[in-house]
Scaffold this motif. Sequence first.
Motif, PDB file in Angstrom:
ATOM      1  N   ILE A 131       5.094  13.310   7.944  1.00 17.46           N
ATOM      2  CA  ILE A 131       6.315  12.997   8.035  1.00 17.46           C
ATOM      3  C   ILE A 131       6.810  12.952   6.509  1.00 17.46           C
ATOM      4  N   GLU A 132       7.931  13.916   6.212  1.00 15.71           N
ATOM      5  CA  GLU A 132       8.511  13.936   4.733  1.00 15.71           C
ATOM      6  C   GLU A 132       9.798  13.091   4.435  1.00 15.71           C
ATOM      7  N   LYS A 133      10.543  13.058   5.648  1.00 13.92           N
ATOM      8  CA  LYS A 133      11.718  12.436   5.553  1.00 13.92           C
ATOM      9  C   LYS A 133      11.623  11.270   6.737  1.00 13.92           C
ATOM     10  N   PRO A 134      12.495  10.112   6.507  1.00 10.50           N
ATOM     11  CA  PRO A 134      12.622   8.998   7.478  1.00 10.50           C
ATOM     12  C   PRO A 134      13.005   9.579   8.947  1.00 10.50           C
ATOM     13  N   THR A 135      13.780  10.608   8.877  1.00  6.45           N
ATOM     14  CA  THR A 135      14.333  11.073  10.212  1.00  6.45           C
ATOM     15  C   THR A 135      13.304  12.146  10.756  1.00  6.45           C
ATOM     16  N   ASP A 136      12.348  12.497  10.360  1.00  3.38           N
ATOM     17  CA  ASP A 136      11.214  13.449  11.057  1.00  3.38           C
ATOM     18  C   ASP A 136      10.445  12.750  12.074  1.00  3.38           C
ATOM     19  N   PRO A 196      12.372  18.095  11.973  1.00  2.00           N
ATOM     20  CA  PRO A 196      13.332  17.396  11.204  1.00  2.00           C
ATOM     21  C   PRO A 196      14.333  16.744  12.187  1.00  2.00           C
ATOM     22  N   TYR A 197      14.966  15.898  11.869  1.00  2.00           N
ATOM     23  CA  TYR A 197      15.952  15.151  12.655  1.00  2.00           C
ATOM     24  C   TYR A 197      15.496  15.038  13.891  1.00  2.00           C
ATOM     25  N   GLY A 198      14.450  14.274  14.145  1.00  2.00           N
ATOM     26  CA  GLY A 198      13.732  14.179  15.387  1.00  2.00           C
ATOM     27  C   GLY A 198      14.705  13.499  16.369  1.00  2.00           C
ATOM     28  N   ASP A 199      15.460  12.635  16.348  1.00  2.00           N
ATOM     29  CA  ASP A 199      16.358  11.997  17.366  1.00  2.00           C
ATOM     30  C   ASP A 199      17.303  13.186  17.660  1.00  2.00           C
ATOM     31  N   PHE A 200      17.819  14.082  16.958  1.00  2.00           N
ATOM     32  CA  PHE A 200      18.770  14.980  17.558  1.00  2.00           C
ATOM     33  C   PHE A 200      17.959  16.056  18.203  1.00  2.00           C
ATOM     34  N   VAL A 236       5.027  13.288  21.022  1.00  2.00           N
ATOM     35  CA  VAL A 236       5.323  12.716  19.782  1.00  2.00           C
ATOM     36  C   VAL A 236       4.063  11.719  19.157  1.00  2.00           C
ATOM     37  N   VAL A 237       3.589  11.892  18.091  1.00  2.00           N
ATOM     38  CA  VAL A 237       2.490  11.041  17.634  1.00  2.00           C
ATOM     39  C   VAL A 237       2.721  10.045  16.489  1.00  2.00           C
ATOM     40  N   GLU A 238       3.909  10.514  15.992  1.00  2.00           N
ATOM     41  CA  GLU A 238       4.472   9.577  14.655  1.00  2.00           C
ATOM     42  C   GLU A 238       5.873   9.884  14.511  1.00  2.00           C
ATOM     43  N   VAL A 239       6.471   8.705  14.423  1.00  2.00           N
ATOM     44  CA  VAL A 239       8.180   8.982  14.031  1.00  2.00           C
ATOM     45  C   VAL A 239       8.404   8.095  12.662  1.00  2.00           C
ATOM     46  N   GLY A 240       9.457   8.764  11.817  1.00  2.00           N
ATOM     47  CA  GLY A 240       9.839   8.209  10.637  1.00  2.00           C
ATOM     48  C   GLY A 240      10.497   7.132  10.836  1.00  2.00           C
ATOM     49  N   LYS A 241      10.863   6.277   9.755  1.00  2.00           N
ATOM     50  CA  LYS A 241      11.451   4.957   9.843  1.00  2.00           C
ATOM     51  C   LYS A 241      12.754   4.955  10.410  1.00  2.00           C
TER      52      LYS A 241
END
Length: 402
Positions: A22-27, A134-138, A65-70
């Motif tokens: 995870i590099e950015k909180p949206t990843d 990147p931008y996992g929600d989208f 999905v194994v991990e999500v950003g904040k």
Amino acid sequence: MKALVYKGPRNVQITDVPDPKIEKPTDVLVKITSTNICGSDLHMYEGRTDVEEGKVLGHENLGQVVEVGKAVTRIQAGDYVCLPFNISCGFCKNCERGLTGFCLTMNPGNAGAAYGYAGMGPYNGGQAEYLRVPYGDFNCLKLPDDAEEKENDYVMLSDIFPTGWHATELAGLRPGESIVIFGCGPVGSMAAHSAMIKGASKVIIVDRHPDRLELARKIGVIAIDDSKGSPVEQILEITGGEGADRGCECVGYQCHDPAGHEIPNMTMNALVQSVRPTGGIGVVGVFVSEDPGSKDKLAKEGKLAFDFGAFFEKGLHMGTGQCNVKAYNRYLRNLIHTGRANPSWIISHELALDEAPDAYKHFDSRERGWTKVILHPQKSGSRNRSRSASVRKGQPEAAHAE
Ligand SMILES: [Zn+2]
Ligand SMILES: [Zn+2]
């Protein structure tokens, strides 16, 4: 983790690379369970792009999905998701209009980004055990509870099914119309599948590989072998001399005649000749702005000797460009979920990641029976499934297909 890495022309290897993080909180981090080899990967494989050595390839990805950003709110660990090959932001001028294939944020200076692809940004691909999204929600398309059962269908939502659908959209296909599709590779086959679902009256496909043409016939498509005579004449004959209402280009810049000589303008000009006056053409086969490896002088500079006069006189229209996967993938997912679409009929081989380098070799030489390869990075050893087994499992009957 293990990943398939580009090392140079016709040289891809399974190598240990650093795990994505995870590099950015949206990843979002996805454990890849299915990832396909695409016909467009072969442009890189053959050394016909400027892709950098060391890149992990693979833009047709599905996993858990194994991990999500904040900052991720919609997607959760454990979700099964399919990833559009386009990486997009969701908030730029083009994304806002649904044109996520031309995102202005993710690959600055260019329009459009993708996983593991030449010229499409710094992103590694998913022919690997894990992938950073990147931008996992989208960018994540959530899959329903039959995600594992229909995984081989859902993974086609990453590229070839929406891209085939997009070709028919760009061409302007409406129910009851006829359509001719040049190229019976995976994308052309998915364009045919889409045209059948959309209620085309006649779906004609042009290719020369008997195994591919045979697969197309099984879903009710009229298959034309262009090694047995002019495809244009055959199309005109089938359409009462008028030409098809719509046409699709699903081959791209490396199109070649039956003897294997590359003729970059061959399919485009054949489309102009075989689509009826005022008809439409959709081009999703990859064309490039420069192709130094071509023997054709114009093609080196990304140019084509296009029959523009005939195109104008016939009042044709044309749409081009890569697919905006997010414009369609929810709806096509629903067609799969309810059984109205089953794109996995295109799969010829299911393999472990270790077998990918060998699979590239077979697929690149268009060996008989190698129509679509799907890799399962979490499985070890050979799961080599022959075409016949695949056909038994996934091949629709013509009546069932549409
Ligand atoms: Zn692809
Ligand atoms: Zn964008």
